[in-house]
Motif scaffolding. Structure first.
Motif, short mmCIF file in Angstrom:
data_model
loop_
_atom_site.label_atom_id
_atom_site.label_comp_id
_atom_site.label_asym_id
_atom_site.label_seq_id
_atom_site.Cartn_x
_atom_site.Cartn_y
_atom_site.Cartn_z
N ILE A 168 -46.21 -9.35 -21.37
CA ILE A 168 -46.83 -9.82 -20.13
C ILE A 168 -47.16 -8.64 -19.23
O ILE A 168 -48.26 -8.57 -18.66
CB ILE A 168 -45.90 -10.83 -19.41
N ALA A 169 -46.24 -7.71 -19.10
CA ALA A 169 -46.46 -6.53 -18.28
C ALA A 169 -47.61 -5.69 -18.82
O ALA A 169 -48.41 -5.14 -18.05
CB ALA A 169 -45.19 -5.69 -18.19
N ALA A 170 -47.73 -5.61 -20.14
CA ALA A 170 -48.83 -4.86 -20.75
C ALA A 170 -50.17 -5.51 -20.43
O ALA A 170 -51.17 -4.82 -20.16
CB ALA A 170 -48.64 -4.76 -22.26
N ARG A 171 -50.22 -6.84 -20.43
CA ARG A 171 -51.45 -7.56 -20.07
C ARG A 171 -51.78 -7.29 -18.60
O ARG A 171 -52.94 -7.05 -18.27
CB ARG A 171 -51.28 -9.07 -20.32
N ALA A 172 -50.78 -7.28 -17.73
CA ALA A 172 -51.01 -6.97 -16.31
C ALA A 172 -51.54 -5.55 -16.15
O ALA A 172 -52.48 -5.32 -15.39
CB ALA A 172 -49.72 -7.15 -15.52
N ARG A 173 -50.96 -4.64 -16.89
CA ARG A 173 -51.42 -3.26 -16.80
C ARG A 173 -52.87 -3.14 -17.26
O ARG A 173 -53.67 -2.42 -16.67
CB ARG A 173 -50.54 -2.34 -17.63
N GLN A 174 -53.22 -3.86 -18.31
CA GLN A 174 -54.59 -3.86 -18.82
C GLN A 174 -55.56 -4.32 -17.72
O GLN A 174 -56.61 -3.70 -17.50
CB GLN A 174 -54.68 -4.78 -20.04
N LEU A 175 -55.22 -5.38 -17.02
CA LEU A 175 -56.08 -5.89 -15.95
C LEU A 175 -56.15 -4.92 -14.78
O LEU A 175 -57.24 -4.67 -14.23
CB LEU A 175 -55.58 -7.26 -15.48
N VAL A 176 -55.01 -4.36 -14.41
CA VAL A 176 -54.98 -3.41 -13.30
C VAL A 176 -55.77 -2.15 -13.65
O VAL A 176 -56.54 -1.64 -12.83
CB VAL A 176 -53.52 -3.08 -12.89
N ASP A 177 -55.63 -1.68 -14.87
CA ASP A 177 -56.39 -0.50 -15.31
C ASP A 177 -57.90 -0.76 -15.30
O ASP A 177 -58.69 0.17 -15.14
CB ASP A 177 -55.97 -0.07 -16.72
N ALA A 178 -58.29 -2.04 -15.43
CA ALA A 178 -59.71 -2.40 -15.41
C ALA A 178 -60.21 -2.60 -13.98
O ALA A 178 -61.36 -2.97 -13.78
CB ALA A 178 -59.94 -3.66 -16.23
N GLY A 179 -59.32 -2.40 -12.99
CA GLY A 179 -59.75 -2.48 -11.60
C GLY A 179 -59.33 -3.73 -10.85
O GLY A 179 -59.68 -3.91 -9.69
N THR A 180 -58.56 -4.59 -11.50
CA THR A 180 -58.09 -5.81 -10.84
C THR A 180 -56.88 -5.49 -9.98
O THR A 180 -55.99 -4.76 -10.41
CB THR A 180 -57.70 -6.86 -11.91
N GLN A 181 -56.83 -6.04 -8.78
CA GLN A 181 -55.66 -5.83 -7.93
C GLN A 181 -54.46 -6.51 -8.57
O GLN A 181 -54.60 -7.53 -9.25
CB GLN A 181 -55.90 -6.40 -6.54
N ILE A 182 -53.29 -5.97 -8.33
CA ILE A 182 -52.09 -6.46 -9.01
C ILE A 182 -51.84 -7.94 -8.69
O ILE A 182 -51.44 -8.71 -9.58
CB ILE A 182 -50.86 -5.59 -8.70
N GLU A 183 -52.07 -8.36 -7.45
CA GLU A 183 -51.86 -9.77 -7.09
C GLU A 183 -52.78 -10.66 -7.91
O GLU A 183 -52.37 -11.70 -8.43
CB GLU A 183 -52.13 -10.00 -5.60
N ALA A 184 -54.04 -10.26 -8.04
CA ALA A 184 -55.01 -11.03 -8.82
C ALA A 184 -54.66 -11.01 -10.30
O ALA A 184 -54.80 -12.02 -10.99
CB ALA A 184 -56.41 -10.49 -8.58
N ALA A 185 -54.21 -9.87 -10.80
CA ALA A 185 -53.82 -9.77 -12.21
C ALA A 185 -52.69 -10.74 -12.53
O ALA A 185 -52.72 -11.43 -13.55
CB ALA A 185 -53.40 -8.33 -12.53
N CYS A 186 -51.71 -10.82 -11.64
CA CYS A 186 -50.59 -11.75 -11.85
C CYS A 186 -51.08 -13.19 -11.86
O CYS A 186 -50.66 -14.00 -12.70
CB CYS A 186 -49.53 -11.55 -10.77
#
Length: 108
Positions: free
Chosen positions: A64-82
């Protein structure tokens, strides 16, 4: 012979066994402990605590954390990624329930 759940080797196969320290989890994900703490603050993952109070993560939580990191690395804010990950999980559950209902209704 003891029950399977108490055998140490079974813990190696358990996706939910909290086997990784925060430092090791961050290292494996190529991120920082602060990122993992932020995921906890946003209630995406809740690590278990060791007897000494240290955070411990399971393989499931690391995915799950890896998926969040993938989204954040693509420019998504952490709140939105969660939120995205939570919605993805809800969608998977709904699709699984719908499939079970379809299968059950065709066999009845």
């Amino acid at each position: 012979m003891p029950p399977r759940s108490t055998r140490p080797v079974d813990k190696l196969d358990d996706d939910h066994y909290p086997a990784y320290t925060m430092g090791r989890a961050a290292e494996m994900l190529g991120t920082t402990p602060a990122f993992l703490r932020a995921l906890g603050e946003h209630r995406l993952i809740t690590p278990l605590r060791s007897e000494g109070g240290h955070r411990r993560y399971s393989r499931y939580q690391l995915r799950i954390a890896a998926r969040a990191r993938q989204l954040v690395d693509a420019g998504t804010q952490i709140e939105a990624a969660c939120r995205i990950i939570n919605l993805e999980h809800q969608l998977e559950q709904t699709q699984r329930i719908n499939e079970e209902l379809r299968t059950h209704s065709t066999t009845s």
